[in-house]
Each structure stands twice: as structure tokens, then as C-alpha cells.
Design a protein around this motif. Structure first.
Motif, PDB file in Angstrom:
ATOM      1  N   ARG A  88     -54.449  23.033 -52.235  1.00 30.36           N
ATOM      2  CA  ARG A  88     -53.706  22.806 -50.993  1.00 30.36           C
ATOM      3  C   ARG A  88     -54.119  21.472 -50.364  1.00 30.36           C
ATOM      4  N   GLU A  89     -55.435  21.239 -50.315  1.00 31.42           N
ATOM      5  CA  GLU A  89     -55.931  20.018 -49.688  1.00 31.42           C
ATOM      6  C   GLU A  89     -55.526  18.771 -50.469  1.00 31.42           C
ATOM      7  N   THR A 111     -49.623  22.240 -53.392  1.00 35.34           N
ATOM      8  CA  THR A 111     -49.081  23.584 -53.165  1.00 35.34           C
ATOM      9  C   THR A 111     -47.788  23.816 -53.932  1.00 35.34           C
ATOM     10  N   ASP A 112     -46.807  22.964 -53.714  1.00 29.19           N
ATOM     11  CA  ASP A 112     -45.495  23.181 -54.337  1.00 29.19           C
ATOM     12  C   ASP A 112     -45.565  23.066 -55.853  1.00 29.19           C
ATOM     13  N   ALA A 158     -51.539  30.603 -42.868  1.00 25.39           N
ATOM     14  CA  ALA A 158     -50.724  29.399 -42.736  1.00 25.39           C
ATOM     15  C   ALA A 158     -49.883  29.532 -41.474  1.00 25.39           C
ATOM     16  N   THR A 159     -49.608  28.441 -40.799  1.00 27.01           N
ATOM     17  CA  THR A 159     -48.701  28.517 -39.658  1.00 27.01           C
ATOM     18  C   THR A 159     -47.338  28.970 -40.173  1.00 27.01           C
ATOM     19  N   GLU A 169     -44.606  27.634 -39.799  1.00 21.40           N
ATOM     20  CA  GLU A 169     -43.900  26.457 -40.310  1.00 21.40           C
ATOM     21  C   GLU A 169     -44.400  26.071 -41.704  1.00 21.40           C
ATOM     22  N   ASP A 170     -45.717  26.110 -41.917  1.00 27.36           N
ATOM     23  CA  ASP A 170     -46.279  25.802 -43.236  1.00 27.36           C
ATOM     24  C   ASP A 170     -45.839  26.840 -44.267  1.00 27.36           C
ATOM     25  N   ALA A 171     -45.878  28.112 -43.860  1.00 28.25           N
ATOM     26  CA  ALA A 171     -45.467  29.175 -44.779  1.00 28.25           C
ATOM     27  C   ALA A 171     -43.994  29.024 -45.144  1.00 28.25           C
ATOM     28  N   LYS A 206     -42.252  26.304 -45.178  1.00 31.86           N
ATOM     29  CA  LYS A 206     -42.097  25.137 -46.058  1.00 31.86           C
ATOM     30  C   LYS A 206     -42.369  25.519 -47.511  1.00 31.86           C
ATOM     31  N   ALA A 207     -43.448  26.286 -47.734  1.00 32.82           N
ATOM     32  CA  ALA A 207     -43.782  26.717 -49.095  1.00 32.82           C
ATOM     33  C   ALA A 207     -42.726  27.669 -49.652  1.00 32.82           C
ATOM     34  N   TYR A 217     -44.655  36.922 -47.950  1.00 33.10           N
ATOM     35  CA  TYR A 217     -45.835  36.127 -47.628  1.00 33.10           C
ATOM     36  C   TYR A 217     -47.056  37.028 -47.760  1.00 33.10           C
TER      37      TYR A 217
END
Length: 256
Positions: A139-140, A144-145, A183-184, A186-188, A190-191, A215
Motif C-alpha cells: 500500500r505504501e 494497491t490496485d 481505510a477511509t 473514500e480510500d476503500a 477508490k480500491a 470490504y
């Protein structure tokens, strides 16, 4: 966008004793009925599946699906310590988990084995909750994608568009499992959106729009509504919060 009914699954992992497991199943059986706002499955440890199947049957509950946390790909035979799909069906199991991060990163299951499990389970008429997700260092590194896409490409190789009707994808960021980190929304989202886009490239937009994507990263009653309110988040694969009926019901009710 296709209409997708939310789906909440409870992965009990290696927790509870028999009395606790049966009591939890009985409690849920009185609270989850046909009026539930989402589909519901529970995945207890192997040794309690038969007792829980009987408890759900005795309660007259046909809403809660019974799931298994793992299985072996071969039929009945000389596979010491393993459980076959036929055995699972025999005690009322209709859902199986595959690719869970703990199976990947603790037990050492490979993408090739996970793909074989997906194919065997689907051939047997089981519903598959197929787990994918990245580790913290990935992730860092902004991977992720790419990690999710690779795990899907391997895991769903050979799966047909028709079989995808029986596949649920669970995105579980490994760094958020059991850590309390989430994950926020918004982050979730996006994934999840990227996951659906990759499914479109693998199959078609029609197929991708029909797949539920759960999720699976420390969802709880306090954040479930906001997470499941995102366009591409279609439910949750729940760990710790699935071990308490009130918490699990809080998440189920948030799926409205």
C-alpha cells in the motif's frame, strides 16, 4: 449500474468453543430473517459446522447461509487433515471462502492453489467469497490496485462469465485486518472502483456490475453505514465484530 443486494459475511476464524458457537448461531437465527436488508452468511470453524447447521435448521432459519473457511480441492480420499466439498455440502454448507489473507500469508497458499480452489468450488455449485488485498508495504508503495488486479487475474483464471454470478469478491487490506485500522470510506471506494474496473477488463461491464464487492478491513457498526454507502462497496466480510450478535446485527442493519 446494476442493482446489487448488499452481502454481509461473518468469518469466525479460529474462535469460540462449541457452546459459544451454537449460542451465537441461535441468537442470530432469531434476529436475521427474510426482512434482512442484505444477504447474510456465517463461516464457523469446521468442527462446529454440523452443530450450527442443525441449530439453524431447528430454528427454521433459511436466510442465514452457512459457509466454510476453507476446503481441499480433491474429492474424498487420502488427504489427511483435509475437508472435501462433498463433506461440506453434507452438513449444509453452501458458501466457501478462498484466498483469505491469513491463508495466503500465514498458511502459504499460492495464487495457483487459490485459483484451483475457486474453479473446484464453482464446479461443485458452491458460492465463493474470493478474498484479495494488499499488505502495508505494498500500500505504501502505491501498489494497491496492481496487487488486487494480479490476485484477481490469477484467482479467476478459467472462471466463466456465468460462474461469476456465484462469486463475491472481498477486498481486505491486510494492514487493516484485526488492527482496528480502517481505510477511509473514500480510500476503500477508490480500491473497490478499481477492482470493478479490472473485472470489466477481464469479463465485461455487465458481469462486473453484477459482482458484489465486500470490504473486509475492520468494519464495525460505527463505520459500516458510511463504508457501505459508497457506490462500489456492496457489504462486508466481518471478523471480530461477527463474534458478537449485537455488533454483527449492527453491521447488517447498516446495509439498508
Amino acid at each position: 449500474m446494476a442493482s446489487r443486494k448488499k452481502y454481509v459475511g461473518g468469518n469466525w476464524k479460529m474462535n469460540l468453543n462449541k457452546a459459544e458457537a451454537v449460542a451465537l448461531a441461535k441468537d442470530l437465527a432469531t434476529k436475521v430473517d427474510d426482512a434482512a436488508p442484505c444477504e447474510v452468511a456465517i463461516c464457523p470453524p469446521f468442527v462446529y459446522l454440523d452443530a450450527i447447521s442443525q441449530a439453524l435448521c431447528e430454528a427454521g432459519n433459511k436466510t442465514i447461509k452457512l459457509g466454510a473457511q476453507d476446503f481441499w480441492t480433491a474429492g474424498n480420499g487420502a488427504y489427511t487433515g483435509e475437508i472435501s466439498l462433498d463433506m461440506l455440502k453434507d452438513v449444509g454448507v453452501s458458501v466457501v471462502l478462498t484466498g483469505h489473507s491469513e491463508r495466503r500469508h500465514v498458511i502459504g497458499e499460492t495464487d495457483v492453489l487459490i485459483n484451483e480452489k475457486n474453479l473446484k468450488a464453482l464446479e461443485a455449485g458452491m458460492e465463493v467469497i474470493f478474498c484479495i488485498g494488499e499488505k502495508l508495504e505494498q500500500r505504501e508503495a502505491g501498489q494497491t490496485d496492481a496487487i488486487n488486479a494480479a490476485q484477481m487475474s490469477y484467482g479467476l483464471a478459467g472462471v466463466t462469465a456465468e460462474q461469476m454470478k456465484n462469486v463475491v469478491v472481498a477486498y481486505e487490506p491486510v494492514w487493516a485486518i484485526g488492527t482496528g485500522k480502517t481505510a477511509t470510506p473514500e480510500d476503500a471506494q477508490k480500491a473497490h472502483k478499481a477492482i470493478r474496473e479490472h473485472l470489466t477488463s477481464m469479463f465485461s461491464k455487465e458481469v462486473a456490475d453484477g459482482v458484489r464487492i465486500q470490504y473486509g478491513g475492520s468494519m464495525k457498526p460505527s463505520n459500516a453505514g458510511e463504508l457501505m454507502g459508497q457506490a462500489d462497496i456492496d457489504g462486508g466480510l466481518i471478523g471480530g465484530a461477527a463474534l458478537k450478535a449485537d455488533d454483527f446485527m449492527g453491521i447488517i442493519n447498516a446495509a439498508k
